[in-house]
Design an enzyme around this catalytic site. Structure first.
Site, PDB file in Angstrom:
ATOM      1  N   ASP A  18      -1.634 -17.964   5.475  1.00  0.00           N
ATOM      2  CA  ASP A  18      -3.233 -18.478   5.798  1.00  0.00           C
ATOM      3  C   ASP A  18      -3.593 -19.745   6.034  1.00  0.00           C
ATOM      4  O   ASP A  18      -4.930 -20.194   6.633  1.00  0.00           O
ATOM      5  CB  ASP A  18      -2.472 -19.209   3.288  1.00  0.00           C
ATOM      6  CG  ASP A  18      -0.814 -19.986   4.306  1.00  0.00           C
ATOM      7  OD1 ASP A  18      -0.400 -19.082   5.028  1.00  0.00           O
ATOM      8  OD2 ASP A  18      -0.739 -20.289   3.113  1.00  0.00           O
TER       9      ASP A  18
ATOM     10  N   TYR B  91       0.417  -1.027  -0.164  1.00  0.00           N
ATOM     11  CA  TYR B  91       0.206   0.136  -0.388  1.00  0.00           C
ATOM     12  C   TYR B  91       0.681   1.535   0.090  1.00  0.00           C
ATOM     13  O   TYR B  91       0.184   2.211   0.157  1.00  0.00           O
ATOM     14  CB  TYR B  91      -1.116  -0.093   1.416  1.00  0.00           C
ATOM     15  CG  TYR B  91      -1.854  -0.158   1.213  1.00  0.00           C
ATOM     16  CD1 TYR B  91      -2.779  -2.313   0.550  1.00  0.00           C
ATOM     17  CD2 TYR B  91      -3.891  -0.726   1.346  1.00  0.00           C
ATOM     18  CE1 TYR B  91      -3.370  -2.544   0.469  1.00  0.00           C
ATOM     19  CE2 TYR B  91      -4.039  -1.113   1.496  1.00  0.00           C
ATOM     20  CZ  TYR B  91      -3.902  -2.435   0.844  1.00  0.00           C
ATOM     21  OH  TYR B  91      -5.223  -3.138   0.799  1.00  0.00           O
TER      22      TYR B  91
END
Ligand code: NAD
Length: 361
Positions: free
Chosen positions: A224, A124
Site C-alpha cells: 500500500d 492466482y
C-alpha cells in the site's frame, strides 16, 4: 544466426499488432524464422480448444515466442489461455519494464522502472472453493478444527499459497536481472505484517537470497505504501519484485505512469521458454479497425531481441520507435493530446513509419 520463433497472432486486435511487430523486428535485422501458431477464439471452433497442444509443443521446441493478446472465453469452461500458457510452460517470471518515453503524454517524465512479478503462485494458483459447494463445507469444518476459525456459510474462498521454492527462484531471477541490466535496487512489495505465512515467506526468503547479491541493494516496502510512492515519486524506484496479485495490479499502474497500455511491453520467462507479449488485452471493440497502438507489441519484440542476445537489432528498433514517438506525427489516437485528434494514424501506418526510420538510420 537465424532464430526460429513461435508467433501467436492471438485474436481481437492481436493479429494487427502482431503483423506490425513482426514487420519491424524483421526490418531491424532480427533474423527470425517465424513458426506461426494460431490460438484463442479463432481456433476454438475448429480444434475444440483455444490452446491446442501443437502451440505448446512449438514453444517448447523453439523456446521463444512472440504472442498477441488472446480473449479469455467467458462461461465456456475453458481456463484463460494466458494463464494456461504460463502454468503449462512454468513461465514463473513476468517482466514488465515501465520507462517514460520522450513525447508520450504523461505526468511522470523521469520513470524508469521494471516490475518483476511471480507468475505461478499466490491467489492466482487457482485453488478456489465456490460458496455453497460441498468442498467448501469440508474446508469450513477443517478450518474450524485446525484454526478455530469460523468461515461464514455463504463465503467463497480462494487460497493463497506462497512457497519457499517459488520465492527463492523469483528472487534470484530478479537480482540476476538487476545485475545483468545495471540496476541498483530491488524493492520487494508485500503485506507480510498481515499475511505472515504467505507474504511473510516471500519477504523473509527474499531477504536471505538478496544477501548473495552484495552489488544490488535490497529494499522492502508494504504494497500500500508502494502504491503511494509510485504515484508521488515513481522516478525514485528501480526494480520492483512482487508476488503474483500485487504484481498484476502494480504493473498496470506502472503502465499508466508512462502513458498507458499502448506502450507497455512484457515478457513471461521460465527456465525452458520465454513468451513475449504486450501488457494489454485483445480489445475486441477495436478488432479489424487498424486503429490501436502496436508499440507495446513492438517493444515486446525489443525485449525478445535482447533475450535472444540480439542487442544490436533491439537497440536499432528501440531507437526507431523512440524516433517515431518523438516526431509525434505517425502515432495512434492514444498518443495524441486528445483521443479524437484527426491526425492520428492507424496501426499499419505506425509500422510503416518505424520501418522508414530503420531504413533511414
Ligand atoms: P484490453 O487491454 O484488451 O482493453 C482495454 C482498453 O484499453 C481498450 O478498450 C482500449 O481502450 C485500450 N487499449 C488496449 N490495448 C490498446 C492498444 N494497443 N492501443 C490503444 N489502446 C489500447 O482489456 P480488456 O478489455 O479488459 O480485455 C479484453 C480481453 O483481453 C479479455 O478477454 C481479457 O481476458 C483479455 N486479456 C488478454 C491478455 C493477454 O492476452 N495477455 C491480457 C489482458 C487481457
Amino acid at each position: 544466426m537465424t532464430h526460429r520463433i513461435t508467433l501467436i497472432p492471438g485474436d481481437g486486435i492481436g493479429p494487427e499488432v502482431c503483423a506490425a511487430a513482426r514487420a519491424v523486428v524483421e526490418a531491424a535485422g532480427g533474423d527470425v524464422d517465424w513458426d506461426v501458431q494460431e490460438a484463442g477464439a479463432t481456433v476454438m471452433e475448429r480444434e475444440g480448444t483455444p490452446l491446442p497442444e501443437r502451440v505448446l509443443e512449438s514453444i517448447r521446441s523453439n523456446r521463444t515466442a512472440l504472442k498477441g493478446p488472446i480473449t479469455t472465453p467467458v462461461g465456456t469452461g475453458f481456463r484463460s489461455v494466458n494463464v494456461a500458457l504460463r502454468q503449462d510452460l512454468d513461465l514463473f517470471a513476468a517482466v514488465r519494464p515501465a520507462a517514460s518515453l520522450p513525447s508520450v503524454p504523461t505526468r511522470h517524465p523521469g520513470v524508469d522502472l521494471v516490475v518483476i512479478r511471480e507468475n505461478t503462485e499466490d491467489l492466482y494458483a487457482g485453488i478456489e472453493f465456490e460458496a455453497g459447494s460441498e468442498s467448501i463445507g469440508i474446508l469450513r469444518e477443517e478450518l474450524r478444527r485446525l484454526a478455530g476459525f469460523e468461515v461464514r456459510p455463504d463465503a467463497g474462498v480462494t487460497v493463497k499459497p506462497i512457497s519457499v521454492t517459488g520465492t527463492r527462484r523469483i528472487v534470484r531471477f530478479a537480482f540476476d536481472f538487476a545485475r545483468r541490466n545495471g540496476r541498483r535496487t530491488v524493492t520487494v512489495g508485500h503485506k507480510a505484517n498481515i499475511m505472515r505465512f504467505s507474504d511473510g515467506v516471500f519477504l523473509e526468503h527474499a531477504g536471505e537470497e538478496a544477501a548473495g547479491y552484495p552489488d544490488v541493494a535490497f529494499a522492502e516496502c508494504q504494497v500500500d505504501e508502494l502504491a503511494l510512492r509510485l504515484t508521488s515519486a515513481p522516478e525514485a524506484l528501480d526494480v520492483l519484485l512482487l508476488p503474483n496479485l500485487y504484481g498484476d495490479i502494480v504493473s498496470d499502474l506502472c503502465a499508466g505512469l508512462i502513458g498507458g497500455l499502448g506502450v507497455a511491453p512484457g515478457a513471461n520467462i521460465g527456465d525452458e521458454a520465454a513468451v513475449f507479449e504486450a501488457t494489454h488485452g485483445s480489445a475486441p471493440k477495436y478488432k479489424g479497425q487498424n486503429r490501436v497502438n502496436p508499440m507495446a507489441m513492438m517493444l515486446s519484440g525489443v525485449l525478445m531481441l535482447r533475450h535472444l542476445g540480439r542487442d544490436d537489432a533491439a537497440d536499432r528498433l528501440e531507437a526507431a520507435i523512440a524516433g517515431v514517438i518523438a516526431e509525434g506525427g505517425s502515432v495512434t489516437y492514444d498518443m495524441k493530446p486528445t483521443r479524437d485528434d484527426p491526425t492520428a494514424v492507424g496501426t499499419s501506418q505506425v509500422a510503416d513509419a518505424v520501418i522508414g526510420k530503420l531504413q533511414a538510420a
